[in-house]
Write a protein that holds these residues in place. Structure first.
Motif, PDB file in Angstrom:
ATOM      1  N   ASP A  88       0.850  -1.194   0.000  1.00 55.99           N
ATOM      2  CA  ASP A  88       0.000   0.000   0.000  1.00 55.99           C
ATOM      3  C   ASP A  88       0.878   1.234   0.000  1.00 55.99           C
ATOM      4  O   ASP A  88       1.973   1.228   0.576  1.00 55.99           O
ATOM      5  CB  ASP A  88      -0.859   0.045   1.268  1.00 55.99           C
ATOM      6  CG  ASP A  88      -1.878  -1.065   1.287  1.00 55.99           C
ATOM      7  OD1 ASP A  88      -2.727  -1.075   0.391  1.00 55.99           O
ATOM      8  OD2 ASP A  88      -1.814  -1.937   2.180  1.00 55.99           O
ATOM      9  N   CYS A  89       0.364   2.310  -0.593  1.00 49.96           N
ATOM     10  CA  CYS A  89       1.066   3.591  -0.513  1.00 49.96           C
ATOM     11  C   CYS A  89       0.635   4.274   0.775  1.00 49.96           C
ATOM     12  O   CYS A  89      -0.557   4.391   1.047  1.00 49.96           O
ATOM     13  CB  CYS A  89       0.721   4.467  -1.722  1.00 49.96           C
ATOM     14  SG  CYS A  89       1.345   6.145  -1.544  1.00 49.96           S
ATOM     15  N   HIS A  94      -3.139   4.061  -2.432  1.00 44.87           N
ATOM     16  CA  HIS A  94      -3.300   3.166  -3.579  1.00 44.87           C
ATOM     17  C   HIS A  94      -2.704   1.800  -3.233  1.00 44.87           C
ATOM     18  O   HIS A  94      -1.720   1.726  -2.499  1.00 44.87           O
ATOM     19  CB  HIS A  94      -2.555   3.757  -4.777  1.00 44.87           C
ATOM     20  CG  HIS A  94      -3.244   3.539  -6.064  1.00 44.87           C
ATOM     21  ND1 HIS A  94      -4.258   4.348  -6.505  1.00 44.87           N
ATOM     22  CD2 HIS A  94      -3.076   2.582  -7.008  1.00 44.87           C
ATOM     23  CE1 HIS A  94      -4.672   3.911  -7.676  1.00 44.87           C
ATOM     24  NE2 HIS A  94      -3.977   2.830  -7.997  1.00 44.87           N
ATOM     25  N   ARG A  95      -3.321   0.744  -3.755  1.00 48.73           N
ATOM     26  CA  ARG A  95      -2.881  -0.620  -3.434  1.00 48.73           C
ATOM     27  C   ARG A  95      -2.336  -1.279  -4.700  1.00 48.73           C
ATOM     28  O   ARG A  95      -2.903  -1.116  -5.777  1.00 48.73           O
ATOM     29  CB  ARG A  95      -4.102  -1.361  -2.907  1.00 48.73           C
ATOM     30  CG  ARG A  95      -3.847  -2.740  -2.481  1.00 48.73           C
ATOM     31  CD  ARG A  95      -4.945  -3.205  -1.555  1.00 48.73           C
ATOM     32  NE  ARG A  95      -4.677  -2.765  -0.195  1.00 48.73           N
ATOM     33  CZ  ARG A  95      -5.432  -3.099   0.850  1.00 48.73           C
ATOM     34  NH1 ARG A  95      -6.515  -3.819   0.679  1.00 48.73           N
ATOM     35  NH2 ARG A  95      -5.117  -2.688   2.061  1.00 48.73           N
ATOM     36  N   PHE A  96      -1.246  -2.013  -4.562  1.00 47.43           N
ATOM     37  CA  PHE A  96      -0.617  -2.646  -5.729  1.00 47.43           C
ATOM     38  C   PHE A  96      -0.268  -4.085  -5.427  1.00 47.43           C
ATOM     39  O   PHE A  96      -0.065  -4.450  -4.279  1.00 47.43           O
ATOM     40  CB  PHE A  96       0.707  -1.947  -6.083  1.00 47.43           C
ATOM     41  CG  PHE A  96       0.590  -0.481  -6.293  1.00 47.43           C
ATOM     42  CD1 PHE A  96       0.294   0.028  -7.550  1.00 47.43           C
ATOM     43  CD2 PHE A  96       0.777   0.393  -5.233  1.00 47.43           C
ATOM     44  CE1 PHE A  96       0.198   1.385  -7.749  1.00 47.43           C
ATOM     45  CE2 PHE A  96       0.672   1.765  -5.428  1.00 47.43           C
ATOM     46  CZ  PHE A  96       0.376   2.255  -6.689  1.00 47.43           C
ATOM     47  N   THR A 134      11.488   4.193  -6.213  1.00 46.04           N
ATOM     48  CA  THR A 134      11.454   3.593  -4.873  1.00 46.04           C
ATOM     49  C   THR A 134      10.116   3.894  -4.211  1.00 46.04           C
ATOM     50  O   THR A 134       9.662   3.152  -3.361  1.00 46.04           O
ATOM     51  CB  THR A 134      12.571   4.149  -3.962  1.00 46.04           C
ATOM     52  OG1 THR A 134      12.511   5.580  -4.013  1.00 46.04           O
ATOM     53  CG2 THR A 134      13.935   3.655  -4.391  1.00 46.04           C
ATOM     54  N   LEU A 135       9.476   5.005  -4.626  1.00 44.28           N
ATOM     55  CA  LEU A 135       8.223   5.429  -3.983  1.00 44.28           C
ATOM     56  C   LEU A 135       7.014   4.913  -4.761  1.00 44.28           C
ATOM     57  O   LEU A 135       7.141   4.144  -5.704  1.00 44.28           O
ATOM     58  CB  LEU A 135       8.195   6.961  -3.901  1.00 44.28           C
ATOM     59  CG  LEU A 135       9.374   7.573  -3.126  1.00 44.28           C
ATOM     60  CD1 LEU A 135       9.381   9.081  -3.265  1.00 44.28           C
ATOM     61  CD2 LEU A 135       9.328   7.159  -1.652  1.00 44.28           C
ATOM     62  N   LYS A 141       5.054  10.152  -4.305  1.00 39.12           N
ATOM     63  CA  LYS A 141       5.472  10.778  -3.051  1.00 39.12           C
ATOM     64  C   LYS A 141       5.522   9.797  -1.879  1.00 39.12           C
ATOM     65  O   LYS A 141       6.365   9.898  -1.009  1.00 39.12           O
ATOM     66  CB  LYS A 141       4.501  11.910  -2.693  1.00 39.12           C
ATOM     67  CG  LYS A 141       4.595  13.076  -3.646  1.00 39.12           C
ATOM     68  CD  LYS A 141       3.632  14.173  -3.248  1.00 39.12           C
ATOM     69  CE  LYS A 141       3.782  15.355  -4.193  1.00 39.12           C
ATOM     70  NZ  LYS A 141       2.595  16.197  -4.210  1.00 39.12           N
ATOM     71  N   GLY A 142       4.537   8.878  -1.863  1.00 35.25           N
ATOM     72  CA  GLY A 142       4.384   8.040  -0.668  1.00 35.25           C
ATOM     73  C   GLY A 142       5.334   6.864  -0.645  1.00 35.25           C
ATOM     74  O   GLY A 142       5.715   6.320  -1.677  1.00 35.25           O
ATOM     75  N   GLU A 143       5.734   6.482   0.574  1.00 32.87           N
ATOM     76  CA  GLU A 143       6.496   5.239   0.731  1.00 32.87           C
ATOM     77  C   GLU A 143       5.535   4.060   0.617  1.00 32.87           C
ATOM     78  O   GLU A 143       4.360   4.175   0.968  1.00 32.87           O
ATOM     79  CB  GLU A 143       7.111   5.204   2.136  1.00 32.87           C
ATOM     80  CG  GLU A 143       8.036   6.359   2.401  1.00 32.87           C
ATOM     81  CD  GLU A 143       9.363   5.861   2.916  1.00 32.87           C
ATOM     82  OE1 GLU A 143       9.381   4.763   3.471  1.00 32.87           O
ATOM     83  OE2 GLU A 143      10.361   6.590   2.740  1.00 32.87           O
TER      84      GLU A 143
END
Ligand code: ATP
Length: 493
Positions: A88-89, A94-96, A134-135, A141-143
């Motif tokens: 998840d971000c 957002h979910r991947f 990486t983000l 922006k989000g980790e």
């Protein structure tokens, strides 16, 4: 519009596929097949069943229930292993699927260009600063959270009490019913190895990232075969399971080609050692060049004796075959050709879609194989104000509809009616005109002939009404148009 958008739009406009519960804003990744979609889908399943079950002496079918004993899913490994890694971000939520991240284009705020925003193609580094993603690929922006394993099976409760003991699952594949019914089928049908059991039906997976129209949904249909072979046998000098695995790969490829998928849009992909499922000796995917790119259309796996052994272990029942020649019990190996009905339908539509220019006008057509086409014949009256023409056309429709899906349409001028049928893949149109019925007022009798127009060539021939059913029987059984058309006079302009 890209090709997928064209197909989604055509599907909605012409009654192939609608978004599920659309008037309520739609249900995520669920789709409903409309009047033409259901015909196309049924035709795909029908020819698959005919070619792979009815026409073969070594195949039988079953139709099992979707809800099965929960231990089935423990034994099969689905409870422990049927998971996808999910991230998840932390910013945009957002979910991947972790294993799909590198296949996505990614948003990047580049430090080498004062933080300008770029969208960088999947898997590539930034051309300015050289960084790799990486983000979060979505917001940039989000980790991302560390991957968590997410089980894809839908849970439900059997009976009126919602408690742990009543917990069960909607099947995520149709295959397991063939394994748990192995002995029932073997005994009731007195089969000899090698033989296969086929089933077509619904499966359910709570996919993390469904999408791309009907390519990946949470509820879908599969057509699966479990083909059991004696692992001690050799065929053409090779172990039987390996021989049959290759045979099924060829047969499945040939089947998709036979019903219209072009050679250049099909390819095989061998699974690498590290991506093989825990039960598989070898797996080969048939990939299709979908509008979203090359992706899996179906998989053909050599599952060895894993499933029968697991179910024997968990059920305490013997699931073996008595080899008369060697006087020994063996656990058969199984080759599994597993196809998705919805993905096959998407591939057949995508491959059939054409845009042509005819006399300065755009013609959209679906060059569907006649066996797959939702409507086989459309009967069209040339003049809808003439009662005798309309009556004759309706009689032709009623007669042909005893054998095939045939429609009648008089809601537009003939050119428009032809275009509508081309767009939904109807291989033949029949037109009833003044010549057919004659003109009673002028004392002219008709010639009793109608025009048949073929979709792809747009050629037209005149055929006696009395001969129509015979002509369509030939054409729809696969006779080539020129060989039939050559026997009849062409229609005048
Ligand atoms: P993917 O890698 O695309 O998730 P899979 O390898 O998990 O697919 P299988 O378990 O081999 O798929 O299922 C056999 C076939 O069922 C697939 O080739 C596909 O045609 C179809 N299928 C699987 N999952 C879906 C889905 N979520 N929506 C539509 N069809 C599906």
């Amino acid at each position: 519009m890209n090709n997928m958008d064209l197909l989604v739009s055509l599907s909605k406009r012409r009654g192939f596929v609608f978004q599920s519960s659309e008037i309520y804003g739609g249900t995520g990744s669920c789709w409903d097949y409309g009047p033409l979609g259901v015909e196309l889908k049924n035709n795909i399943k029908r020819v698959w069943w005919r070619d792979f079950v009815q026409a073969r002496a070594d195949m039988v079918g079953i139709d099992a229930s979707i809800l099965m004993h929960p231990t089935v899913w423990k034994a099969s490994g689905h409870l422990d292993h049927f998971t996808d890694p999910m991230v998840d971000c932390r910013e945009c939520k957002h979910r991947f699927r972790a294993d799909h991240l590198d296949a996505l284009a990614w948003v990047h705020y580049c430090p080498a260009t004062k933080g300008n925003k770029f969208t960088i193609p999947a898997g590539e580094p930034c051309g300015h600063c050289g960084q790799r993603r990486t983000l979060c690929p979505n917001c940039g922006k989000g980790e991302l959270t560390p991957p968590r394993q997410f089980n894809l099976m839908f849970k439900t409760f059997m009976g009126p009490v919602e408690e742990e003991a009543a917990l069960t699952y909607l099947r995520p594949e149709t295959a397991q019913a063939m394994f748990v019914n192995f002995d029932n089928v073997l005994q009731s049908m007195r089969l000899k190895l090698p033989f296969g059991i086929a089933q077509a039906g619904r499966s359910f997976r709570n996919e993390i990232t469904p999408g791309n129209f009907i390519f990946r949904t949470r509820e879908f249909e599969q057509m699966e075969i479990e083909y059991f072979v004696n692992p001690n046998d050799r065929v053409e000098g090779r172990p039987a399971d390996e021989y049959w695995h290759d045979r099924w790969i060829e047969d499945c490829l040939a089947w998709f080609r036979r019903y219209g998928l072009r050679e250049e849009n099909l390819r095989l992909r061998e699974h690498e050692r590290d991506e093989l499922a825990h039960y598989a000796k070898r797996t080969v995917d048939i990939e299709y060049n979908f509008p979203i790119g090359w992706s899996e259309l179906m998989g053909i796996a050599n599952r060895t004796d894993f499933d029968l052994k697991q179910h024997a272990k968990w059920s305490g029942k013997s699931l073996t075959y008595f080899d008369e020649d060697r006087k020994e019990h063996v656990v058969p190996y199984v080759v599994e050709p597993a196809a998705g009905v919805d993905r096959a339908l998407l591939a057949f539509m995508a491959d059939a879609y054409r845009e042509e220019e005819v006399r300065g006008e755009k013609r959209v057509l679906l060059r569907l194989h006649p066996e797959l086409a939702p409507v086989k014949v459309a009967v069209l009256p040339l003049l809808k104000k003439r009662d005798d023409i309309v009556r004759a056309a309706q009689a032709v429709r009623a007669d042909l509809a005893k054998h095939w899906r045939v429609v009648y349409d008089d809601t537009a001028a003939i050119g428009r009616l032809y275009r509508r049928q081309d767009e939904v893949g109807t291989p033949y149109c029949v037109t009833v005109d003044v010549q057919t019925v004659g003109d009673g007022e002028r004392g002219e009798t008709g010639d009793g002939r109608v025009t048949i127009r073929e979709r792809d060539s747009m050629e037209q021939i005149r055929v006696l009404v009395a001969e129509l059913a015979g002509v369509f029987r030939e054409l729809l059984a696969g006779a080539a148009w020129p060989s039939v058309a050559g026997r009849y006079p062409p229609a005048r302009g």
